[in-house]
Motif scaffolding. Sequence first.
Motif, PDB file in Angstrom:
ATOM      1  N   ALA A  27      70.584 103.771  25.009  1.00  0.00           N
ATOM      2  CA  ALA A  27      69.530 103.099  25.767  1.00  0.00           C
ATOM      3  C   ALA A  27      70.082 101.815  26.368  1.00  0.00           C
ATOM      4  O   ALA A  27      70.917 101.142  25.754  1.00  0.00           O
ATOM      5  N   ALA A  28      69.612 101.471  27.578  1.00  0.00           N
ATOM      6  CA  ALA A  28      70.029 100.230  28.224  1.00  0.00           C
ATOM      7  C   ALA A  28      68.898  99.721  29.106  1.00  0.00           C
ATOM      8  O   ALA A  28      68.139 100.512  29.680  1.00  0.00           O
ATOM      9  N   CYS A  29      68.788  98.414  29.199  1.00  0.00           N
ATOM     10  CA  CYS A  29      67.759  97.796  30.037  1.00  0.00           C
ATOM     11  C   CYS A  29      68.314  96.511  30.632  1.00  0.00           C
ATOM     12  O   CYS A  29      68.819  95.653  29.905  1.00  0.00           O
ATOM     13  N   ARG A  30      68.215  96.381  31.942  1.00  0.00           N
ATOM     14  CA  ARG A  30      68.778  95.231  32.663  1.00  0.00           C
ATOM     15  C   ARG A  30      67.663  94.480  33.383  1.00  0.00           C
ATOM     16  O   ARG A  30      66.794  95.087  34.029  1.00  0.00           O
ATOM     17  N   ALA A  31      67.666  93.130  33.256  1.00  0.00           N
ATOM     18  CA  ALA A  31      66.631  92.313  33.878  1.00  0.00           C
ATOM     19  C   ALA A  31      67.178  90.951  34.266  1.00  0.00           C
ATOM     20  O   ALA A  31      68.176  90.481  33.703  1.00  0.00           O
ATOM     21  N   ASP A  32      66.532  90.331  35.227  1.00  0.00           N
ATOM     22  CA  ASP A  32      66.799  88.939  35.595  1.00  0.00           C
ATOM     23  C   ASP A  32      65.556  88.111  35.287  1.00  0.00           C
ATOM     24  O   ASP A  32      64.425  88.572  35.482  1.00  0.00           O
ATOM     25  N   VAL A  33      65.789  86.885  34.819  1.00  0.00           N
ATOM     26  CA  VAL A  33      64.689  85.955  34.543  1.00  0.00           C
ATOM     27  C   VAL A  33      64.995  84.650  35.267  1.00  0.00           C
ATOM     28  O   VAL A  33      65.987  83.982  34.968  1.00  0.00           O
ATOM     29  N   ASP A  34      64.157  84.298  36.240  1.00  0.00           N
ATOM     30  CA  ASP A  34      64.320  83.029  36.961  1.00  0.00           C
ATOM     31  C   ASP A  34      63.456  81.970  36.305  1.00  0.00           C
ATOM     32  O   ASP A  34      62.286  82.201  36.010  1.00  0.00           O
ATOM     33  N   VAL A  35      64.048  80.797  36.099  1.00  0.00           N
ATOM     34  CA  VAL A  35      63.345  79.738  35.384  1.00  0.00           C
ATOM     35  C   VAL A  35      63.481  78.422  36.136  1.00  0.00           C
ATOM     36  O   VAL A  35      64.517  78.155  36.763  1.00  0.00           O
ATOM     37  N   VAL A  36      62.417  77.619  36.110  1.00  0.00           N
ATOM     38  CA  VAL A  36      62.458  76.237  36.596  1.00  0.00           C
ATOM     39  C   VAL A  36      62.479  75.343  35.369  1.00  0.00           C
ATOM     40  O   VAL A  36      61.608  75.436  34.506  1.00  0.00           O
ATOM     41  N   THR A  37      63.484  74.484  35.256  1.00  0.00           N
ATOM     42  CA  THR A  37      63.651  73.663  34.068  1.00  0.00           C
ATOM     43  C   THR A  37      62.739  72.443  34.102  1.00  0.00           C
ATOM     44  O   THR A  37      62.074  72.162  35.103  1.00  0.00           O
ATOM     45  N   ALA A  38      62.741  71.693  33.013  1.00  0.00           N
ATOM     46  CA  ALA A  38      61.911  70.490  32.919  1.00  0.00           C
ATOM     47  C   ALA A  38      62.288  69.457  33.966  1.00  0.00           C
ATOM     48  O   ALA A  38      61.452  68.648  34.385  1.00  0.00           O
ATOM     49  N   GLU A  39      63.557  69.463  34.406  1.00  0.00           N
ATOM     50  CA  GLU A  39      64.006  68.513  35.435  1.00  0.00           C
ATOM     51  C   GLU A  39      63.796  69.043  36.845  1.00  0.00           C
ATOM     52  O   GLU A  39      64.205  68.410  37.818  1.00  0.00           O
ATOM     53  N   GLY A  40      63.186  70.227  36.976  1.00  0.00           N
ATOM     54  CA  GLY A  40      62.949  70.799  38.292  1.00  0.00           C
ATOM     55  C   GLY A  40      64.140  71.549  38.843  1.00  0.00           C
ATOM     56  O   GLY A  40      64.132  71.971  40.009  1.00  0.00           O
ATOM     57  N   ARG A  41      65.185  71.760  38.034  1.00  0.00           N
ATOM     58  CA  ARG A  41      66.320  72.569  38.461  1.00  0.00           C
ATOM     59  C   ARG A  41      65.987  74.047  38.248  1.00  0.00           C
ATOM     60  O   ARG A  41      65.021  74.387  37.571  1.00  0.00           O
ATOM     61  N   THR A  42      66.818  74.906  38.815  1.00  0.00           N
ATOM     62  CA  THR A  42      66.580  76.338  38.668  1.00  0.00           C
ATOM     63  C   THR A  42      67.785  77.004  38.011  1.00  0.00           C
ATOM     64  O   THR A  42      68.921  76.564  38.166  1.00  0.00           O
ATOM     65  N   ALA A  43      67.506  78.054  37.259  1.00  0.00           N
ATOM     66  CA  ALA A  43      68.551  78.850  36.615  1.00  0.00           C
ATOM     67  C   ALA A  43      68.080  80.285  36.544  1.00  0.00           C
ATOM     68  O   ALA A  43      66.878  80.574  36.627  1.00  0.00           O
ATOM     69  N   ARG A  44      69.047  81.190  36.394  1.00  0.00           N
ATOM     70  CA  ARG A  44      68.717  82.612  36.271  1.00  0.00           C
ATOM     71  C   ARG A  44      69.394  83.168  35.029  1.00  0.00           C
ATOM     72  O   ARG A  44      70.596  82.964  34.815  1.00  0.00           O
ATOM     73  N   LEU A  45      68.619  83.863  34.220  1.00  0.00           N
ATOM     74  CA  LEU A  45      69.154  84.578  33.070  1.00  0.00           C
ATOM     75  C   LEU A  45      69.348  86.028  33.471  1.00  0.00           C
ATOM     76  O   LEU A  45      68.389  86.722  33.816  1.00  0.00           O
ATOM     77  N   GLU A  46      70.601  86.493  33.414  1.00  0.00           N
ATOM     78  CA  GLU A  46      70.918  87.890  33.692  1.00  0.00           C
ATOM     79  C   GLU A  46      71.099  88.578  32.342  1.00  0.00           C
ATOM     80  O   GLU A  46      72.048  88.302  31.606  1.00  0.00           O
ATOM     81  N   ARG A  47      70.163  89.446  32.001  1.00  0.00           N
ATOM     82  CA  ARG A  47      70.067  89.972  30.635  1.00  0.00           C
ATOM     83  C   ARG A  47      70.299  91.484  30.605  1.00  0.00           C
ATOM     84  O   ARG A  47      69.756  92.223  31.436  1.00  0.00           O
ATOM     85  N   LEU A  48      71.107  91.921  29.634  1.00  0.00           N
ATOM     86  CA  LEU A  48      71.349  93.338  29.424  1.00  0.00           C
ATOM     87  C   LEU A  48      71.173  93.668  27.952  1.00  0.00           C
ATOM     88  O   LEU A  48      71.876  93.134  27.090  1.00  0.00           O
ATOM     89  N   TRP A  49      70.230  94.563  27.671  1.00  0.00           N
ATOM     90  CA  TRP A  49      70.042  95.117  26.330  1.00  0.00           C
ATOM     91  C   TRP A  49      70.669  96.501  26.276  1.00  0.00           C
ATOM     92  O   TRP A  49      70.500  97.289  27.199  1.00  0.00           O
ATOM     93  N   ARG A  50      71.353  96.821  25.178  1.00  0.00           N
ATOM     94  CA  ARG A  50      71.896  98.156  24.970  1.00  0.00           C
ATOM     95  C   ARG A  50      71.694  98.554  23.503  1.00  0.00           C
ATOM     96  O   ARG A  50      71.764  97.713  22.614  1.00  0.00           O
ATOM     97  N   ILE A  51      71.459  99.827  23.265  1.00  0.00           N
ATOM     98  CA  ILE A  51      71.472 100.369  21.903  1.00  0.00           C
ATOM     99  C   ILE A  51      72.444 101.537  21.894  1.00  0.00           C
ATOM    100  O   ILE A  51      72.329 102.462  22.706  1.00  0.00           O
ATOM    101  N   ASP A  52      73.412 101.480  20.994  1.00  0.00           N
ATOM    102  CA  ASP A  52      74.374 102.555  20.820  1.00  0.00           C
ATOM    103  C   ASP A  52      73.702 103.695  20.062  1.00  0.00           C
ATOM    104  O   ASP A  52      73.296 103.527  18.904  1.00  0.00           O
ATOM    105  N   GLY A  53      73.577 104.841  20.703  1.00  0.00           N
ATOM    106  CA  GLY A  53      72.864 105.955  20.096  1.00  0.00           C
ATOM    107  C   GLY A  53      73.576 106.583  18.916  1.00  0.00           C
ATOM    108  O   GLY A  53      72.965 107.330  18.153  1.00  0.00           O
ATOM    109  N   THR A  54      74.863 106.274  18.752  1.00  0.00           N
ATOM    110  CA  THR A  54      75.620 106.812  17.620  1.00  0.00           C
ATOM    111  C   THR A  54      75.526 105.909  16.402  1.00  0.00           C
ATOM    112  O   THR A  54      75.253 106.369  15.288  1.00  0.00           O
ATOM    113  N   THR A  55      75.721 104.607  16.603  1.00  0.00           N
ATOM    114  CA  THR A  55      75.716 103.655  15.485  1.00  0.00           C
ATOM    115  C   THR A  55      74.359 103.018  15.246  1.00  0.00           C
ATOM    116  O   THR A  55      74.106 102.489  14.162  1.00  0.00           O
ATOM    117  N   GLY A  56      73.494 103.011  16.255  1.00  0.00           N
ATOM    118  CA  GLY A  56      72.200 102.344  16.144  1.00  0.00           C
ATOM    119  C   GLY A  56      72.281 100.845  16.341  1.00  0.00           C
ATOM    120  O   GLY A  56      71.267 100.144  16.205  1.00  0.00           O
TER     121      GLY A  56
END
Length: 279
Positions: free
Chosen positions: A100-129
Amino acid sequence: MIEFAAATGPKLKLDPASVLDIGACIVEGNDLAPGRAIPDDGDPRIDHSLEGFLFTCGPDHIRHRQPMTGAFAGKSYPLHGSFSSHPANVLWTRFEDGNAACRADVDVVTAEGRTARLERLWRIDGTTGEVHLSDRVVNTSAETMPVFLMYHMNVGGKWFDPGVRLEGEMLEGSGFPWTFGEELGGIFCVAAPATEGKSAEVSLGPIAAIGGRTLRVRFDAQTLPFLQVWRNQKAPAHVLGIEPVSHRWVGRVELEKAGEFNMVEPGESRSFALSFAFV
């Protein structure tokens, strides 16, 4: 919630409404997330996040609120930073060959008004769990900014018996019972050097309620060089948190004076990773 599971391993629920963090984590039919057995810190974002099995702190702040300075004097950095409650743009989810795999981006505005992006990838190995999380925090603003990160892996204390232990080379005596600290709780933060390759490892178990399995957590000690562990049994709370973290447990001012901010230039990034399995 996104139902996320492979041929073997835990059955997860990923939360696209809040950073694609983990809500439920079901092993042997039991959801190990603490649910409402958590403290109330007066911030509904964090209440929602604490209920789940894993949530993400950062990128502008970690841990408790601290006052801001300069142009932002009179305001505070938010509890555990700005990520929590930011929606995820899920790019794709795949279930192939038992994995299993799932890919997403999360855009965030920080407390100082700056911007950042979290590029996130989740994976589950179907053999080892084993569940793998790969994160990349990109500075999408026009200014240099410090990047902090902490993962809270929260497990409901109701699943533990006296035989459950925390074990890891970074711990005093290489381990001790999960009921460390005072009667109703405790917290500590220690350096967590790599023990194999570039990863540090800590385990919690065996947990009888899930067939005597042990939660094994590995994390990238290069960008997460510390481990914080938190326990709270003060009613209604009943939870233990395993928390790989980028910075020492001291205030922002002390970290900045010591030159320990991780500064990221515009367009540049910093990567973080962890994995966990029930073995």
